[in-house]
Design a protein around this motif. Sequence first.
Motif, PDB file in Angstrom:
ATOM      1  N   ILE A 110     -13.320   4.330  19.776  1.00  0.00           N
ATOM      2  CA  ILE A 110     -13.253   3.174  18.872  1.00  0.00           C
ATOM      3  C   ILE A 110     -14.174   2.067  19.380  1.00  0.00           C
ATOM      4  O   ILE A 110     -14.879   1.397  18.582  1.00  0.00           O
ATOM      5  CB  ILE A 110     -11.815   2.663  18.740  1.00  0.00           C
ATOM      6  CG1 ILE A 110     -10.911   3.760  18.132  1.00  0.00           C
ATOM      7  CG2 ILE A 110     -11.746   1.421  17.885  1.00  0.00           C
ATOM      8  CD1 ILE A 110     -11.338   4.235  16.753  1.00  0.00           C
ATOM      9  N   ASP A 111     -14.193   1.873  20.691  1.00  0.00           N
ATOM     10  CA  ASP A 111     -15.079   0.852  21.245  1.00  0.00           C
ATOM     11  C   ASP A 111     -16.552   1.218  21.001  1.00  0.00           C
ATOM     12  O   ASP A 111     -17.387   0.349  20.679  1.00  0.00           O
ATOM     13  CB  ASP A 111     -14.827   0.705  22.749  1.00  0.00           C
ATOM     14  CG  ASP A 111     -13.456   0.108  23.043  1.00  0.00           C
ATOM     15  OD1 ASP A 111     -12.886  -0.548  22.134  1.00  0.00           O
ATOM     16  OD2 ASP A 111     -12.938   0.306  24.167  1.00  0.00           O
ATOM     17  N   ALA A 112     -16.871   2.492  21.139  1.00  0.00           N
ATOM     18  CA  ALA A 112     -18.256   2.943  20.892  1.00  0.00           C
ATOM     19  C   ALA A 112     -18.635   2.732  19.442  1.00  0.00           C
ATOM     20  O   ALA A 112     -19.777   2.326  19.123  1.00  0.00           O
ATOM     21  CB  ALA A 112     -18.399   4.423  21.277  1.00  0.00           C
ATOM     22  N   LEU A 113     -17.675   2.975  18.523  1.00  0.00           N
ATOM     23  CA  LEU A 113     -17.935   2.743  17.105  1.00  0.00           C
ATOM     24  C   LEU A 113     -18.211   1.267  16.856  1.00  0.00           C
ATOM     25  O   LEU A 113     -19.128   0.903  16.104  1.00  0.00           O
ATOM     26  CB  LEU A 113     -16.748   3.224  16.280  1.00  0.00           C
ATOM     27  CG  LEU A 113     -16.805   2.935  14.774  1.00  0.00           C
ATOM     28  CD1 LEU A 113     -18.025   3.632  14.126  1.00  0.00           C
ATOM     29  CD2 LEU A 113     -15.510   3.376  14.087  1.00  0.00           C
ATOM     30  N   ALA A 114     -17.391   0.409  17.459  1.00  0.00           N
ATOM     31  CA  ALA A 114     -17.584  -1.033  17.264  1.00  0.00           C
ATOM     32  C   ALA A 114     -18.932  -1.478  17.814  1.00  0.00           C
ATOM     33  O   ALA A 114     -19.648  -2.291  17.187  1.00  0.00           O
ATOM     34  CB  ALA A 114     -16.444  -1.790  17.948  1.00  0.00           C
ATOM     35  N   GLN A 115     -19.300  -0.936  18.968  1.00  0.00           N
ATOM     36  CA  GLN A 115     -20.599  -1.310  19.553  1.00  0.00           C
ATOM     37  C   GLN A 115     -21.772  -0.834  18.682  1.00  0.00           C
ATOM     38  O   GLN A 115     -22.771  -1.551  18.497  1.00  0.00           O
ATOM     39  CB  GLN A 115     -20.715  -0.707  20.954  1.00  0.00           C
ATOM     40  CG  GLN A 115     -19.747  -1.315  21.965  1.00  0.00           C
ATOM     41  CD  GLN A 115     -19.752  -0.599  23.301  1.00  0.00           C
ATOM     42  OE1 GLN A 115     -20.549   0.346  23.504  1.00  0.00           O
ATOM     43  NE2 GLN A 115     -18.902  -1.061  24.216  1.00  0.00           N
ATOM     44  N   ALA A 116     -21.628   0.376  18.135  1.00  0.00           N
ATOM     45  CA  ALA A 116     -22.693   0.897  17.268  1.00  0.00           C
ATOM     46  C   ALA A 116     -22.842   0.033  16.027  1.00  0.00           C
ATOM     47  O   ALA A 116     -23.967  -0.275  15.583  1.00  0.00           O
ATOM     48  CB  ALA A 116     -22.393   2.340  16.885  1.00  0.00           C
ATOM     49  N   LEU A 117     -21.724  -0.377  15.441  1.00  0.00           N
ATOM     50  CA  LEU A 117     -21.790  -1.210  14.247  1.00  0.00           C
ATOM     51  C   LEU A 117     -22.397  -2.571  14.571  1.00  0.00           C
ATOM     52  O   LEU A 117     -23.135  -3.152  13.764  1.00  0.00           O
ATOM     53  CB  LEU A 117     -20.391  -1.357  13.637  1.00  0.00           C
ATOM     54  CG  LEU A 117     -19.774  -0.061  13.070  1.00  0.00           C
ATOM     55  CD1 LEU A 117     -18.373  -0.331  12.530  1.00  0.00           C
ATOM     56  CD2 LEU A 117     -20.661   0.523  11.978  1.00  0.00           C
ATOM     57  N   ASP A 118     -22.038  -3.095  15.744  1.00  0.00           N
ATOM     58  CA  ASP A 118     -22.622  -4.382  16.143  1.00  0.00           C
ATOM     59  C   ASP A 118     -24.144  -4.249  16.330  1.00  0.00           C
ATOM     60  O   ASP A 118     -24.907  -5.173  16.005  1.00  0.00           O
ATOM     61  CB  ASP A 118     -21.977  -4.860  17.440  1.00  0.00           C
ATOM     62  CG  ASP A 118     -20.533  -5.282  17.238  1.00  0.00           C
ATOM     63  OD1 ASP A 118     -20.151  -5.571  16.070  1.00  0.00           O
ATOM     64  OD2 ASP A 118     -19.749  -5.286  18.224  1.00  0.00           O
ATOM     65  N   ALA A 119     -24.543  -3.084  16.856  1.00  0.00           N
ATOM     66  CA  ALA A 119     -25.992  -2.900  17.073  1.00  0.00           C
ATOM     67  C   ALA A 119     -26.737  -2.684  15.763  1.00  0.00           C
ATOM     68  O   ALA A 119     -27.918  -3.052  15.620  1.00  0.00           O
ATOM     69  CB  ALA A 119     -26.214  -1.707  18.010  1.00  0.00           C
ATOM     70  N   VAL A 120     -26.070  -2.112  14.774  1.00  0.00           N
ATOM     71  CA  VAL A 120     -26.710  -1.836  13.478  1.00  0.00           C
ATOM     72  C   VAL A 120     -26.808  -3.082  12.633  1.00  0.00           C
ATOM     73  O   VAL A 120     -27.764  -3.265  11.853  1.00  0.00           O
ATOM     74  CB  VAL A 120     -25.932  -0.732  12.751  1.00  0.00           C
ATOM     75  CG1 VAL A 120     -26.385  -0.606  11.292  1.00  0.00           C
ATOM     76  CG2 VAL A 120     -26.105   0.596  13.461  1.00  0.00           C
ATOM     77  N   GLN A 121     -25.854  -3.980  12.765  1.00  0.00           N
ATOM     78  CA  GLN A 121     -25.765  -5.127  11.848  1.00  0.00           C
ATOM     79  C   GLN A 121     -27.038  -5.979  11.809  1.00  0.00           C
ATOM     80  O   GLN A 121     -27.467  -6.365  10.711  1.00  0.00           O
ATOM     81  CB  GLN A 121     -24.566  -6.001  12.236  1.00  0.00           C
ATOM     82  CG  GLN A 121     -24.334  -7.128  11.242  1.00  0.00           C
ATOM     83  CD  GLN A 121     -23.066  -7.906  11.560  1.00  0.00           C
ATOM     84  OE1 GLN A 121     -22.406  -7.646  12.588  1.00  0.00           O
ATOM     85  NE2 GLN A 121     -22.729  -8.841  10.687  1.00  0.00           N
ATOM     86  N   PRO A 122     -27.752  -6.241  12.902  1.00  0.00           N
ATOM     87  CA  PRO A 122     -28.957  -7.075  12.809  1.00  0.00           C
ATOM     88  C   PRO A 122     -30.061  -6.442  11.953  1.00  0.00           C
ATOM     89  O   PRO A 122     -30.823  -7.153  11.288  1.00  0.00           O
ATOM     90  CB  PRO A 122     -29.387  -7.220  14.268  1.00  0.00           C
ATOM     91  CG  PRO A 122     -28.142  -7.023  15.062  1.00  0.00           C
ATOM     92  CD  PRO A 122     -27.375  -6.006  14.320  1.00  0.00           C
TER      93      PRO A 122
END
Length: 360
Positions: A110-122
């Motif tokens: 779940i943490d990896a998913l959140a980090q991936a989404l944070d990295a994609v958002q910009p």
Amino acid sequence: MSNLRPIKILLALIIGVFVAATAYISALVMERQSEIERVSRYNVAWLVGQATSEYTRLEQRVSAFGLPDSKISADEVRLRFDIIVNRLSLLRTGEVEEFVKADAEYAATIDALAQALDAVQPYLEDLNPAHVPRLLQILLPVDARLAQLAAAANRVGGDRVADDQRQLIRLHWTFSVMAAGLIVCGIALIVLLAWHNRLLHRAHNEMKVLTDDLRVTSENLAEAHQEVQFANAELERQNETLVRRDRDLRTQNERFEAALGNMSQALCLVDAQQRLVICNQRYQAMFGFDKNLLKAGAPMRHLAEFLSASSDEGASLYQVYANQQILVRENRARTYFEELNDGRTVGVSHQPLSEVGGNI
């Protein structure tokens, strides 16, 4: 009536069984309701599976956006991104959160998913096909881990489904047995009530018979009491008669004793066995008797012999007694004069009676 006590005990026991069964059935219903409410746990597998599907769709939309003449717009990619962000928020709440926290690897996913989404958002703010390789590079590593998380959620959900089914089947059989037991208890209660009513009817009939017997006995006692009252009244009348007769006899005795005491002649009355019945004071004084010797029933022969040996008056009495024996044997009356040994002359009147020997 003594037969009613066991029936009352059985009825009380059956009623107690009904109460206990009712309480237990209520507990079973509540437990069943709780088990049904726990079905919501199966949403864990559904939410994780939906999140994995939405993540795959996001990857597909990003890949299609990078193709020439693609019909996928940047807005659609952003929509898919927003959907997966929403799914992430759901994975961090409720029972899914409990499932994730149960295993460190699940939490890391779940943490990896959140980090991936944070990295994609910009990249999504000014999205163009040149960003697609970088976005796929960020998203692809998480794809396999989400698939493993979904598989684990499905496995746990399947175990929960199997366990809940076993619990529901157990509750079903328990409820069925209790229902069958209540039916049997109900039938037994009906039978006992019928038996109880039958015994009550019999007891009622017996009480009716006893009441009739008591009424008859009461009537007999009343009649006996009336007869006793009549008998008491008769006894009172007889007692009054006896008292009156006793008073008359006492008066006659007093008069008779007064007459005997005032007679100038000596009188002696004996029975057929020549035993003394009565004599007066003149008779006692004439022959010099001791008063203690002149008792009713004393044999005249013994009195005469005793006094003959002790005094002259006694010898005179024995002479009169001896001369009278001829008259006694012949049972005839005679009046004559007897000259005694001491020189005295006495007139003797011998008169036999029907119940006594005679008098002197």
